[in-house]
Motif scaffolding. Sequence first.
Motif, mmCIF file in Angstrom:
data_model
loop_
_atom_site.group_PDB
_atom_site.id
_atom_site.type_symbol
_atom_site.label_atom_id
_atom_site.label_comp_id
_atom_site.label_asym_id
_atom_site.label_seq_id
_atom_site.Cartn_x
_atom_site.Cartn_y
_atom_site.Cartn_z
ATOM 1 N N GLY A 1 0.836 -1.202 0.000
ATOM 2 C CA GLY A 1 0.000 0.000 0.000
ATOM 3 C C GLY A 1 0.868 1.249 0.000
ATOM 4 N N LEU A 2 1.961 1.213 0.768
ATOM 5 C CA LEU A 2 2.893 2.351 0.764
ATOM 6 C C LEU A 2 3.529 2.496 -0.612
ATOM 7 N N ALA A 3 3.875 1.347 -1.219
ATOM 8 C CA ALA A 3 4.476 1.374 -2.561
ATOM 9 C C ALA A 3 3.546 2.099 -3.529
ATOM 10 N N ALA A 4 2.256 1.765 -3.477
ATOM 11 C CA ALA A 4 1.296 2.405 -4.385
ATOM 12 C C ALA A 4 1.105 3.874 -4.011
ATOM 13 N N MET B 1 4.820 -0.665 10.138
ATOM 14 C CA MET B 1 4.318 0.594 10.704
ATOM 15 C C MET B 1 5.416 1.652 10.731
ATOM 16 N N PHE B 2 6.634 1.194 11.059
ATOM 17 C CA PHE B 2 7.776 2.111 11.065
ATOM 18 C C PHE B 2 7.938 2.756 9.687
ATOM 19 N N PHE B 3 7.798 1.923 8.644
ATOM 20 C CA PHE B 3 7.962 2.477 7.298
ATOM 21 C C PHE B 3 6.805 3.393 6.913
ATOM 22 N N ALA B 4 5.617 3.096 7.429
ATOM 23 C CA ALA B 4 4.489 3.990 7.151
ATOM 24 C C ALA B 4 4.796 5.386 7.689
ATOM 25 N N PHE B 5 5.333 5.456 8.924
ATOM 26 C CA PHE B 5 5.683 6.758 9.492
ATOM 27 C C PHE B 5 6.846 7.392 8.736
ATOM 28 N N SER B 6 7.808 6.560 8.316
ATOM 29 C CA SER B 6 8.944 7.096 7.555
ATOM 30 C C SER B 6 8.479 7.710 6.249
ATOM 31 N N VAL B 7 7.595 6.993 5.555
ATOM 32 C CA VAL B 7 7.104 7.504 4.271
ATOM 33 C C VAL B 7 6.302 8.789 4.495
ATOM 34 N N TRP B 8 5.510 8.799 5.578
ATOM 35 C CA TRP B 8 4.766 10.014 5.901
ATOM 36 C C TRP B 8 5.723 11.181 6.084
ATOM 37 N N PHE B 9 6.819 10.924 6.814
ATOM 38 C CA PHE B 9 7.802 11.970 7.074
ATOM 39 C C PHE B 9 8.419 12.456 5.759
ATOM 40 N N ILE B 10 8.822 11.508 4.923
ATOM 41 C CA ILE B 10 9.444 11.874 3.645
ATOM 42 C C ILE B 10 8.482 12.694 2.789
ATOM 43 N N LEU B 11 7.233 12.238 2.723
ATOM 44 C CA LEU B 11 6.288 12.903 1.821
ATOM 45 C C LEU B 11 5.857 14.275 2.326
ATOM 46 N N LEU C 1 12.257 4.050 -7.054
ATOM 47 C CA LEU C 1 13.087 3.244 -6.159
ATOM 48 C C LEU C 1 12.426 3.084 -4.791
ATOM 49 N N LEU C 2 11.827 4.166 -4.287
ATOM 50 C CA LEU C 2 11.119 4.080 -3.003
ATOM 51 C C LEU C 2 9.938 3.110 -3.107
ATOM 52 N N SER C 3 9.179 3.260 -4.179
ATOM 53 C CA SER C 3 7.982 2.439 -4.351
ATOM 54 C C SER C 3 8.358 0.966 -4.514
ATOM 55 N N GLY C 4 9.300 0.697 -5.398
ATOM 56 C CA GLY C 4 9.755 -0.680 -5.589
ATOM 57 C C GLY C 4 10.361 -1.244 -4.315
ATOM 58 N N GLY C 5 11.067 -0.386 -3.585
ATOM 59 C CA GLY C 5 11.689 -0.820 -2.336
ATOM 60 C C GLY C 5 10.667 -1.259 -1.300
ATOM 61 N N MET C 6 9.597 -0.485 -1.168
ATOM 62 C CA MET C 6 8.540 -0.848 -0.213
ATOM 63 C C MET C 6 7.937 -2.209 -0.571
ATOM 64 N N ALA C 7 7.639 -2.379 -1.861
ATOM 65 C CA ALA C 7 7.038 -3.647 -2.290
ATOM 66 C C ALA C 7 8.020 -4.801 -2.089
ATOM 67 N N VAL D 1 -2.697 4.343 5.425
ATOM 68 C CA VAL D 1 -2.426 3.016 4.862
ATOM 69 C C VAL D 1 -2.406 1.944 5.960
ATOM 70 N N ILE D 2 -1.918 2.312 7.163
ATOM 71 C CA ILE D 2 -1.904 1.334 8.263
ATOM 72 C C ILE D 2 -3.326 0.857 8.531
ATOM 73 N N PHE D 3 -4.249 1.816 8.635
ATOM 74 C CA PHE D 3 -5.629 1.462 8.979
ATOM 75 C C PHE D 3 -6.322 0.741 7.821
ATOM 76 N N SER D 4 -6.141 1.266 6.611
ATOM 77 C CA SER D 4 -6.822 0.607 5.489
ATOM 78 C C SER D 4 -6.205 -0.764 5.229
ATOM 79 N N GLY D 5 -4.898 -0.899 5.528
ATOM 80 C CA GLY D 5 -4.251 -2.206 5.387
ATOM 81 C C GLY D 5 -4.837 -3.221 6.348
ATOM 82 N N VAL D 6 -5.031 -2.804 7.598
ATOM 83 C CA VAL D 6 -5.627 -3.703 8.590
ATOM 84 C C VAL D 6 -7.071 -4.023 8.202
ATOM 85 N N PHE D 7 -7.779 -3.009 7.690
ATOM 86 C CA PHE D 7 -9.164 -3.239 7.268
ATOM 87 C C PHE D 7 -9.237 -4.302 6.163
#
Lengths: 358, 315
Positions: free
Chosen positions: A75-78, A207-217, A252-258, A299-305
Amino acid sequence: MIKFRLEERAKSPYWLIILSPFIAILVAVILAGILIVLAGANPFESYYQLIIGAFGSKNSFAETLARATPIILTGLAASIAFRAKFWNIGAEGQLYFGALATTLFGTGLVVLPSILMIPFLFIMGALAGGLLLLPLVLLKLYYKVDEVVTTLLLNFVVVLLVSYLLEGPWKDPMSLGWPQGKSVIDEGVLPQILSKTRLHLGFIISMFFAFSVWFILSKTVIGYRIKSVGLNAAAASHAGVPIFKTVLIVALLSGGMAGMAGVTETAGLKGYLTLDLSPGFGYAGIAVAMLANLNPIGVIFSGVFLASIYVGADAMSRAMNVPTYLADVIVALTVLCILLSLVFVHYKVLFFGVKKND
Amino acid sequence: MIEFIEIIFTAGFWAATIRIACPLILATIGEVLCERAGVLNLGIEGIMSIGAMVGWMTVFLGADLYTGILAALIIGGIFGLLHAIFTVYLGASQHVTGIGITMLASSLGFFCFKLILPASTTPPKIKPFQPIDIPFLSELPFLGPAFFQHTPFTYLAILVVIFAFWLMNSTPLGLSIKMAGENPMALEAQGIDVFLVRTIAVVLGSALMAVGGAYLTLSAFDAFYFGMINGRGWIAIALVIFASWKPERALLGALLFAGLDAYQVRAQQLAGALIPYQFFLMLPFLLSIVAMVIAAKRTRYPKALLIPFRRGERH
């Protein structure tokens, strides 16, 4: 015939933005309920079974979170890619490439203490995922080859490559029956974080990466560049945003997450590579990202959903005799309903006049 | 080595080429119609899948084969209409709508299949279209078995190409579709409803995609399997680019592609011991990517592709 026109809202009301994903989910659930009725089951009873199946016990709750782990990462990748309107639909292939890297480096080639081994595997998985996307993003940037189609096509190639490796050179000689890769060494296995369940450290990492991506974006220059490229590439280029570099970083970020989703599944959930490692986690990531409106924390919440739908549907299917494909139908309907709600969040529908004799 | 060359001189190779090409031809032409009108239809993979299922199921439940084709046509049109409502009337993202339609169409197809046939371990079979011999021509040596002993569905697919070629080049609707994809403002200025033209193109195109899927279950094979589309829809999208959005070139592209595919199946039987079969199966996908790279230089997308048209707004 009723004529209508969409008028862009100057500012979308906050309540609408916040409520819209919930309304979309509700509509999707009601529509899928019609299918449950067609299947001859009681929809309320079925959804009750689904919720119990996903959250009803410590074990099922842990299973839902374990299932959410790779979906959050894809989800982060997308999310990253779609923000820049870079249509990476290849998360499925990148996930398997990450899993291949985990098998290559994690089954004895490199032995490090756990504290180093696990980060090492994640780095290798991310590199593998990014590497798979690299030629495609270069084709897009240099020759304008459409990435939607190339990323989709490459998914099939990678799955066949995995099939070849698992039936051939990488087949674990100790495994009988189904082809599978060698087991990840103990130092590389993601530890369980809830006893007697399949929930592993990968969930915390995702979850750590979700926060990291949030920070980057939202807090870095590169994040703003990514957003500006997505909103209007021509204007961004005029304003001095380096398009080439930005799209490359996005890829690279997107592919990396996936790719890292492949690591959590290989080193966390299963412990070895199999051909059915991902039942479409890459594609589920698109739904997750859309549901979260491309917001990494969302993404964390929708992923869990989404994970709860998949896990719960298995239980519901057993109890109510409704085909388990209902989960995929709910997810697909959610994607379409979210699109619909986005239209109404951003536009007002104006009806103007009813033509006579029409 | 000589065996590898001999392959192309067998009638079986040419007959297989046509058989493999048919679903691709139908799907590619369907996508050409959509994209010429300015709408990318990524629903193709799922629409082919549900077309394959609905066509097969209609026949399995007792209807005749032509009704099966008709049922696929209708279900494809319905999903096309859904796609058009989202992308044409509401201006939603064509990429995400398409992926959503693919997810919905394929999962709905699987759900209904399981609902009607809950416990089928071996997929049940129907009696598919049988080859018919074209009088005189089918008795020609080599050419007969290669080109004139196909099923009626195959000849139908060829007729569709001719129809599409005629539609796009010789009818006012074809002209309107092309304008809707190039310059919708100009079309609107002539008093023609851009929304309606685009919707017609997407509905018609999606119906063809579904019929392409039904070719697999009603003519090429006799059963429905999960995942039987196996990326054919995505390959068709690559072929559209390769064919520069022209129906007649789509026919050539699909035949060329199918020829390579038919060749690899036969080469695989000869070289199977040396090269693992997975590498042969990768070829269609890798070839599609290569085809896109080759076409990239002369690629000229329809100007209004991906751009939603909004009344009263200037672009």
